[in-house]
Design an enzyme around this catalytic site. Structure first.
Site, PDB file in Angstrom:
ATOM      1  NE  ARG A  78      92.908  17.976 -91.252  1.00 37.73           N
ATOM      2  CZ  ARG A  78      92.020  16.622 -90.734  1.00 37.73           C
ATOM      3  NH1 ARG A  78      90.791  16.433 -91.374  1.00 37.73           N
ATOM      4  NH2 ARG A  78      92.529  16.217 -89.683  1.00 37.73           N
ATOM      5  CG  ASP A  79      93.320  21.066-100.708  1.00 38.24           C
ATOM      6  OD1 ASP A  79      93.776  21.394 -99.396  1.00 38.24           O
ATOM      7  OD2 ASP A  79      93.725  21.761-101.662  1.00 38.24           O
ATOM      8  N   GLY A 116      87.188  10.441 -94.219  1.00 38.47           N
ATOM      9  CA  GLY A 116      86.021  10.639 -93.670  1.00 38.47           C
ATOM     10  C   GLY A 116      84.816  11.450 -94.067  1.00 38.47           C
ATOM     11  CB  THR A 119      86.696  12.464 -97.752  1.00 40.63           C
ATOM     12  OG1 THR A 119      88.027  12.806 -97.246  1.00 40.63           O
ATOM     13  CG2 THR A 119      87.111  11.523 -98.967  1.00 40.63           C
ATOM     14  CB  THR A 139      87.119   8.796 -89.725  1.00 34.73           C
ATOM     15  OG1 THR A 139      87.567   9.554 -88.423  1.00 34.73           O
ATOM     16  CG2 THR A 139      85.954   8.109 -89.554  1.00 34.73           C
ATOM     17  CG  ASP A 141      87.426  11.521 -85.101  1.00 33.77           C
ATOM     18  OD1 ASP A 141      88.130  11.225 -83.903  1.00 33.77           O
ATOM     19  OD2 ASP A 141      87.581  12.292 -85.906  1.00 33.77           O
ATOM     20  CE1 TYR A 285      97.389  15.638 -86.786  1.00 38.99           C
ATOM     21  CE2 TYR A 285      98.598  16.927 -85.056  1.00 38.99           C
ATOM     22  CZ  TYR A 285      97.704  16.912 -86.136  1.00 38.99           C
ATOM     23  OH  TYR A 285      96.848  17.964 -86.727  1.00 38.99           O
ATOM     24  CD  GLN A 287      94.344  10.276 -79.787  1.00 42.29           C
ATOM     25  OE1 GLN A 287      93.160  10.075 -79.589  1.00 42.29           O
ATOM     26  NE2 GLN A 287      94.961  11.442 -79.795  1.00 42.29           N
TER      27      GLN A 287
END
Length: 361
Positions: A78-79, A116, A119, A139, A141, A285, A287
């Site tokens: 997630r950087d 997502g 990114t 994503t 979501d 997780y 999902q």
């Protein structure tokens, strides 16, 4: 402007993993090799690998057997290297300087990034810095603007809906309120769709701040009518009407202080108001994992092949999106820092209200 012929590009996956990432990687790379003879550098662990220079050249055999695999063969992180950048103590380089140095070292003509909102926001910033870059919408979501759907959402929806179905069967045996918490921190697409598909009685989503008394009234009404259980689907980002009045900083502080997830809080509040027993299932997780659905495999493959075509045509600074069934390119700057929330006139939301589903308002 001189057109750039892409001979070699880098590809990375960033942010949370999602079903269909490997299918998308396969689609991009196989089309790029087969149709255009391009070479590929697979960058490990998202933007972190791009900054640290962690990559390897990929070949056709790297994509064999990955269509049905969950996760990502490239790894992810997630950087966000361009947010609050600091110099590397070893190299003395800022993240952007390191990225440009590695692009030059690897002799890359372009980058393809799969991710997502975060990114593609970073991708937009890189595009403004002169990097030839293309984004793909990944994503669970489904909250990226200007695309009808993202890959990963359909599989997560199947998992969440199956969970609601399974909870239904055990709920028949007990006089309890059953709460299922699904992902969706800022947008409630997954909760809305799985709730409607699973026959939920109450759905709580971030877009509609809930009044716990309204939810309790619905649950009590069902109990008084002899209905032995209630099914409540809760998005992880659901918030009360009181929380909706807080600033972003205040809300974040309150949530960080909670020692339990939102579904557990709702369950406690309902027990206090109705005296009915509640049980909570947090999917977490589950999902994100597992084999992608056929729909996600096909969608991710289409996005991937389209990305290869974008590379060949020099269509940089774009997100590969789908609108009304057609693949289109959307400027990354139109995607950056935006969230696709459920509007009040969304057809499925209206459908849910017509069915009598309580949304806590």
């Amino acid at each position: 402007m001189k057109k750039i012929k892409v001979k070699k590009f880098g590809i990375l996956t960033s942010g949370g993993d999602a079903p269909g990432l490997n299918a998308a990687i396969r689609g991009v790379c196989r089309a790029a090799i087969t149709q255009y003879g391009m070479k590929i550098m697979g960058i490990h662990n998202g933007y972190r690998g791009l900054v640290e220079g962690d990559a390897e050249e990929l070949h056709v055999n790297n994509f064999s057997g990955i269509l049905t695999r969950g996760g990502t063969i490239l790894g992810t992180s997630r950087d966000k290297p361009l947010k609050n950048p600091v110099k590397d103590p070893k190299t003395g380089l800022l993240p952007l300087e390191a990225i440009k140095a590695n692009i030059k070292k690897w002799d890359l003509d372009a980058l393809v990034v799969l991710g997502g909102n975060g990114t593609n926001t970073t991708a937009s910033l890189l595009a403004k810095e002169g990097v030839n870059i293309i984004g793909l919408p990944k994503t669970i979501d489904n909250d990226i603007v200007h695309t009808d759907i993202t890959f990963g959402f359909h599989t997560a929806l199947e998992v969440a809906t199956e969970a609601v179905d399974r909870i239904h069967t055990t709920a028949h045996s007990h006089n309890r309120v059953m709460l299922i918490e699904v992902m969706g921190h800022k947008a409630g697409w997954l909760a809305l769709y799985s709730g409607v598909a699973g026959g939920a009685d109450v759905i709580l989503i971030p877009e509609i701040p809930y009044n716990i008394k309204s939810v309790a009234k619905e649950v009590k009404r069902r109990s008084d009518e002899g209905k032995q259980f209630s099914i409540i689907v809760v998005a992880e980002g659901a918030l009360s009407k009181e929380e909706a009045l807080l600033s972003k900083k205040e809300l974040k502080s309150k949530r960080e202080a909670m020692t339990y997830s939102i579904a557990y809080r709702v369950a406690r509040e309902l027990k206090s108001l109705t005296q009915l027993e509640s049980r909570v299932t947090v999917l977490g997780y589950l999902q994100r994992g597992g084999t992608p659905s056929p729909y996600d495999r096909v969608l991710a493959t289409q996005f991937g092949v389209a990305a290869a075509d974008f590379l060949a045509k020099g269509k940089f600074g774009k997100l590969v999106a789908i609108q009304n069934g057609q693949i289109v390119g959307v400027p990354l700057e139109d995607i950056a820092d935006k969230i696709k929330k459920i509007p009040n006139d969304d057809p499925l939301l209206i459908t849910g209200r017509s069915l009598g589903i309580n949304f806590g308002d």
